[in-house]
Scaffold this motif. Structure first.
Motif, PDB file in Angstrom:
ATOM      1  N   THR A 141      -1.833   3.233  -9.098  1.00 37.81           N
ATOM      2  CA  THR A 141      -0.425   3.181  -9.488  1.00 37.81           C
ATOM      3  C   THR A 141       0.262   1.935  -8.945  1.00 37.81           C
ATOM      4  N   ASP A 142      -0.241   1.396  -7.821  1.00 39.58           N
ATOM      5  CA  ASP A 142       0.330   0.156  -7.286  1.00 39.58           C
ATOM      6  C   ASP A 142       0.032  -1.029  -8.203  1.00 39.58           C
ATOM      7  N   LYS A 143      -0.988  -0.906  -9.055  1.00 41.82           N
ATOM      8  CA  LYS A 143      -1.379  -1.993  -9.944  1.00 41.82           C
ATOM      9  C   LYS A 143      -0.966  -1.736 -11.397  1.00 41.82           C
ATOM     10  N   LEU A 144      -1.144  -0.499 -11.864  1.00 46.51           N
ATOM     11  CA  LEU A 144      -0.921  -0.196 -13.274  1.00 46.51           C
ATOM     12  C   LEU A 144       0.439   0.437 -13.555  1.00 46.51           C
ATOM     13  N   GLY A 145       1.047   1.028 -12.543  1.00 52.04           N
ATOM     14  CA  GLY A 145       2.255   1.805 -12.764  1.00 52.04           C
ATOM     15  C   GLY A 145       1.911   3.283 -12.854  1.00 52.04           C
ATOM     16  N   PHE A 146       2.905   4.114 -12.650  1.00 51.02           N
ATOM     17  CA  PHE A 146       2.683   5.555 -12.559  1.00 51.02           C
ATOM     18  C   PHE A 146       2.319   6.204 -13.888  1.00 51.02           C
ATOM     19  N   LYS A 147       3.007   5.819 -14.955  1.00 51.91           N
ATOM     20  CA  LYS A 147       2.792   6.486 -16.241  1.00 51.91           C
ATOM     21  C   LYS A 147       1.360   6.345 -16.740  1.00 51.91           C
ATOM     22  N   LYS A 148       0.794   5.154 -16.585  1.00 51.57           N
ATOM     23  CA  LYS A 148      -0.550   4.896 -17.109  1.00 51.57           C
ATOM     24  C   LYS A 148      -1.623   5.678 -16.364  1.00 51.57           C
ATOM     25  N   VAL A 149      -1.258   6.228 -15.216  1.00 58.47           N
ATOM     26  CA  VAL A 149      -2.197   7.033 -14.442  1.00 58.47           C
ATOM     27  C   VAL A 149      -1.935   8.523 -14.647  1.00 58.47           C
ATOM     28  N   MET A 150      -0.664   8.919 -14.573  1.00 60.25           N
ATOM     29  CA  MET A 150      -0.323  10.337 -14.573  1.00 60.25           C
ATOM     30  C   MET A 150      -0.516  11.006 -15.929  1.00 60.25           C
ATOM     31  N   ILE A 151      -0.127  10.334 -17.005  1.00 62.92           N
ATOM     32  CA  ILE A 151      -0.216  10.959 -18.328  1.00 62.92           C
ATOM     33  C   ILE A 151      -1.660  11.281 -18.708  1.00 62.92           C
ATOM     34  N   GLY A 162     -11.456  18.211  -6.114  1.00 62.82           N
ATOM     35  CA  GLY A 162     -11.036  17.417  -7.259  1.00 62.82           C
ATOM     36  C   GLY A 162      -9.677  16.782  -7.039  1.00 62.82           C
ATOM     37  N   ALA A 163      -8.776  17.510  -6.388  1.00 64.51           N
ATOM     38  CA  ALA A 163      -7.446  16.966  -6.096  1.00 64.51           C
ATOM     39  C   ALA A 163      -7.536  15.777  -5.155  1.00 64.51           C
ATOM     40  N   ILE A 164      -8.387  15.889  -4.128  1.00 60.11           N
ATOM     41  CA  ILE A 164      -8.552  14.785  -3.177  1.00 60.11           C
ATOM     42  C   ILE A 164      -9.149  13.569  -3.862  1.00 60.11           C
ATOM     43  N   VAL A 165     -10.228  13.787  -4.621  1.00 61.95           N
ATOM     44  CA  VAL A 165     -10.881  12.681  -5.320  1.00 61.95           C
ATOM     45  C   VAL A 165      -9.907  12.025  -6.299  1.00 61.95           C
ATOM     46  N   GLY A 166      -9.156  12.866  -7.030  1.00 55.89           N
ATOM     47  CA  GLY A 166      -8.188  12.333  -7.975  1.00 55.89           C
ATOM     48  C   GLY A 166      -7.096  11.521  -7.301  1.00 55.89           C
ATOM     49  N   THR A 167      -6.598  12.009  -6.173  1.00 59.84           N
ATOM     50  CA  THR A 167      -5.537  11.306  -5.460  1.00 59.84           C
ATOM     51  C   THR A 167      -6.027   9.985  -4.889  1.00 59.84           C
ATOM     52  N   ILE A 168      -7.192  10.009  -4.238  1.00 62.60           N
ATOM     53  CA  ILE A 168      -7.730   8.792  -3.618  1.00 62.60           C
ATOM     54  C   ILE A 168      -8.146   7.776  -4.675  1.00 62.60           C
ATOM     55  N   ALA A 169      -8.716   8.268  -5.780  1.00 57.75           N
ATOM     56  CA  ALA A 169      -9.202   7.355  -6.819  1.00 57.75           C
ATOM     57  C   ALA A 169      -8.063   6.779  -7.657  1.00 57.75           C
ATOM     58  N   ILE A 192       0.824  -1.214   0.000  1.00 52.11           N
ATOM     59  CA  ILE A 192       0.000   0.000   0.000  1.00 52.11           C
ATOM     60  C   ILE A 192       0.859   1.265   0.000  1.00 52.11           C
ATOM     61  N   ARG A 193       2.115   1.140  -0.427  1.00 53.93           N
ATOM     62  CA  ARG A 193       3.041   2.268  -0.310  1.00 53.93           C
ATOM     63  C   ARG A 193       2.562   3.494  -1.085  1.00 53.93           C
ATOM     64  N   SER A 194       2.269   3.328  -2.363  1.00 57.02           N
ATOM     65  CA  SER A 194       1.859   4.481  -3.177  1.00 57.02           C
ATOM     66  C   SER A 194       0.550   5.070  -2.670  1.00 57.02           C
ATOM     67  N   ALA A 195      -0.388   4.192  -2.286  1.00 60.88           N
ATOM     68  CA  ALA A 195      -1.674   4.665  -1.776  1.00 60.88           C
ATOM     69  C   ALA A 195      -1.488   5.453  -0.480  1.00 60.88           C
ATOM     70  N   MET A 196      -0.590   4.983   0.387  1.00 64.91           N
ATOM     71  CA  MET A 196      -0.362   5.634   1.669  1.00 64.91           C
ATOM     72  C   MET A 196       0.282   7.005   1.475  1.00 64.91           C
ATOM     73  N   ILE A 197       1.262   7.088   0.583  1.00 59.93           N
ATOM     74  CA  ILE A 197       1.910   8.370   0.315  1.00 59.93           C
ATOM     75  C   ILE A 197       0.907   9.354  -0.285  1.00 59.93           C
ATOM     76  N   SER A 198       0.137   8.863  -1.251  1.00 62.81           N
ATOM     77  CA  SER A 198      -0.839   9.734  -1.917  1.00 62.81           C
ATOM     78  C   SER A 198      -1.888  10.243  -0.935  1.00 62.81           C
ATOM     79  N   PHE A 199      -2.308   9.365  -0.011  1.00 63.53           N
ATOM     80  CA  PHE A 199      -3.316   9.778   0.966  1.00 63.53           C
ATOM     81  C   PHE A 199      -2.766  10.862   1.885  1.00 63.53           C
ATOM     82  N   VAL A 200      -1.524  10.709   2.340  1.00 66.33           N
ATOM     83  CA  VAL A 200      -0.919  11.729   3.194  1.00 66.33           C
ATOM     84  C   VAL A 200      -0.970  13.091   2.506  1.00 66.33           C
ATOM     85  N   PHE A 201      -0.741  13.086   1.193  1.00 70.25           N
ATOM     86  CA  PHE A 201      -0.689  14.351   0.489  1.00 70.25           C
ATOM     87  C   PHE A 201      -2.052  14.869   0.072  1.00 70.25           C
TER      88      PHE A 201
END
Length: 448
Positions: A311-321, A299-306, A142-151
């Protein structure tokens, strides 16, 4: 003698009270960071009226403040790898809380700017270290999810700033809004007690017993005694951590992270500093414009949580781009509509593709580099990104003096989202540190 690998113990740990407290206080610190950034944008119209300053001068004050965050991100990111992340987090929290509160007693723009710059130094230093510490102690699954939630705390703080400004400004003026930011000083002892020092740092200093106490909190079922030997699965890289960011084929991706972060901060500071003014220009009232700031951060919160956990499953690029691209489209479209509901939806997309993308990017950068240079890597990326925060307020201030159509102003800002998407597309994940989200690296190669 039994050997325990600290990194593997943390990676395989189950979420418990230790992690919850780390998330809570990290979230709180970042919340105040977000509050601090947005309150300035909320009170810019009041400052322009009270001190008779121009839009360019008001934008410059915002830019000077961000200069402080650049200094803080570089200096304290580097220093934390040398003296410990916990010490830096506590010092920087005290610094930005005190001087943000003092900004509320400034009698003119000069002293106000000085206080804002000093608070910016603290703000710039605290964020990369909260990222690094959260990355280090988060369970791998849950590393990426935990970091994203903190932010998400950043966006909650931004919403609080917008709502507080809307409630306080008409009755009491802008000064009490800054005094609220001094509240972290009251809870600093609780933060000091709850958050741990970096296990990597403690092991490097030979403080094994302190690490054992932390690991018992990470995994209460773990049996450790005086004969247990602690090991790291990876030796720290020697030399300057800043120089190391460009070695082992990491240099090109380091530059791409910096460009992406720069683009994100152009979006964030353009919107957080000037969104109320831009929406007034588009025909909305000041009260409605402050609600747009709140909606952007929803929108930022919803985007981060959703999207963060994806990213833990798909990778960062497929989400961020795709998020970047959606943000560019939303920005280019916002000036075309007078429908308030549609405008709120588009502003929400902008929040997800600016603050939300930056939250996810923090997780990506923190996992890209080895632990011995993690604070430096995140700090350098955010320092370069904050240059976008210096550029954006003045740039938009100049745009406003040119009396361009609202749609043109938003479209020019949207270019930053396109640049950010291109930069992330060129990041070379194959050269990342073991354990990045979506990379599928062998677990036994993962270090603290």
């Amino acid at each position: 003698m039994r050997t325990v690998h600290a990194g593997e113990t943390i990676d395989k740990s189950r979420f418990n009270l230790f992690h919850l407290l780390l998330i809570f206080w990290g979230f709180f610190i970042i919340l105040v960071d977000g509050y601090d950034v947005v309150i300035y944008g909320s009170i810019v119209p009041s400052l322009i009226e009270e001190w008779s300053i121009s839009s360019v001068t008001a934008g410059a004050i915002g830019s000077y403040t961000v200069m402080g965050t650049v200094v803080g991100a570089v200096f304290f990111g580097y220093l934390a790898d040398k003296v410990g992340r916990k010490k830096i987090i506590l010092f920087c929290t005290a610094l930005f809380s005190l001087f943000t509160a003092l900004s509320g007693v400034a009698g003119g723009p000069v002293l106000f700017t000085v206080f804002r710059v000093i608070s910016g130094i603290g703000l710039g230093g605290v964020m990369p270290n909260v990222i690094a510490l959260t990355t280090e102690y988060a369970p791998k699954k849950i590393r990426s999810a935990m970091i994203s939630f903190v932010f998400c705390g950043y966006s909650v703080g931004a919403i609080a700033a917008a709502l507080a400004s809307r409630a306080i400004l008409p009755e009491f003026g802008w000064r009490p809004i800054f005094w609220i930011a001094g509240l972290p000083l009251l809870v600093l002892p609780f933060i000091a007690k709850a958050i741990p020092e970096s296990a990597v740092f403690l092991l490097e200093k030979g403080k094994n017993e302190e690490v054992k106490q932390i690991l018992k909190k990470v995994n209460p079922e773990l049996s450790l005694n005086g004969e247990t030997r602690l090991e790291r699965t990876e030796a720290p890289e020697q030399g300057s951590t800043i120089v190391k960011l460009f070695e082992k084929k990491r240099g090109f991706s380091t530059l791409m992270f910096w460009i992406s972060c720069f683009s994100c901060f152009v979006l964030i500071y353009s919107m957080n500093t000037w969104l109320p003014k831009l929406m007034i220009q588009a025909g909305y009232s000041l009260s409605s414009s402050l609600l747009f700031v709140a909606m952007m951060n929803v929108g930022a919160i919803v985007g981060t949580i959703a999207f963060g956990p994806l990213t833990d499953k798909l990778g960062f690029k497929k989400v961020m781009i795709p998020l970047y691209v959606c943000g560019a489209i939303a920005l280019a479209s916002i000036g075309l509509t007078q429908n308030a509901v549609l405008a709120y939806i588009l502003i929400g997309f902008i929040g997800a593709s600016s603050v939300g993308v930056q939250n996810i990017s923090n997780a990506m950068v923190s996992q890209y580099y080895p632990p011995s240079m993690r604070s430096s890597g995140v700090g350098a990326s955010m320092a370069f990104g904050r240059l976008g925060g210096i550029f954006a307020p003045t740039f938009v201030g100049i745009l406003l003096t040119m009396n361009l159509p609202a749609q043109m102003n938003f479209s020019l800002i949207a270019i930053a989202a396109v640049v950010g998407a291109i930069a992330i597309a060129f990041v070379q994940e194959k050269h990342a540190h073991y354990g990045m989200a979506g990379e599928g690296q062998p677990e036994e190669k993962r270090a603290v």
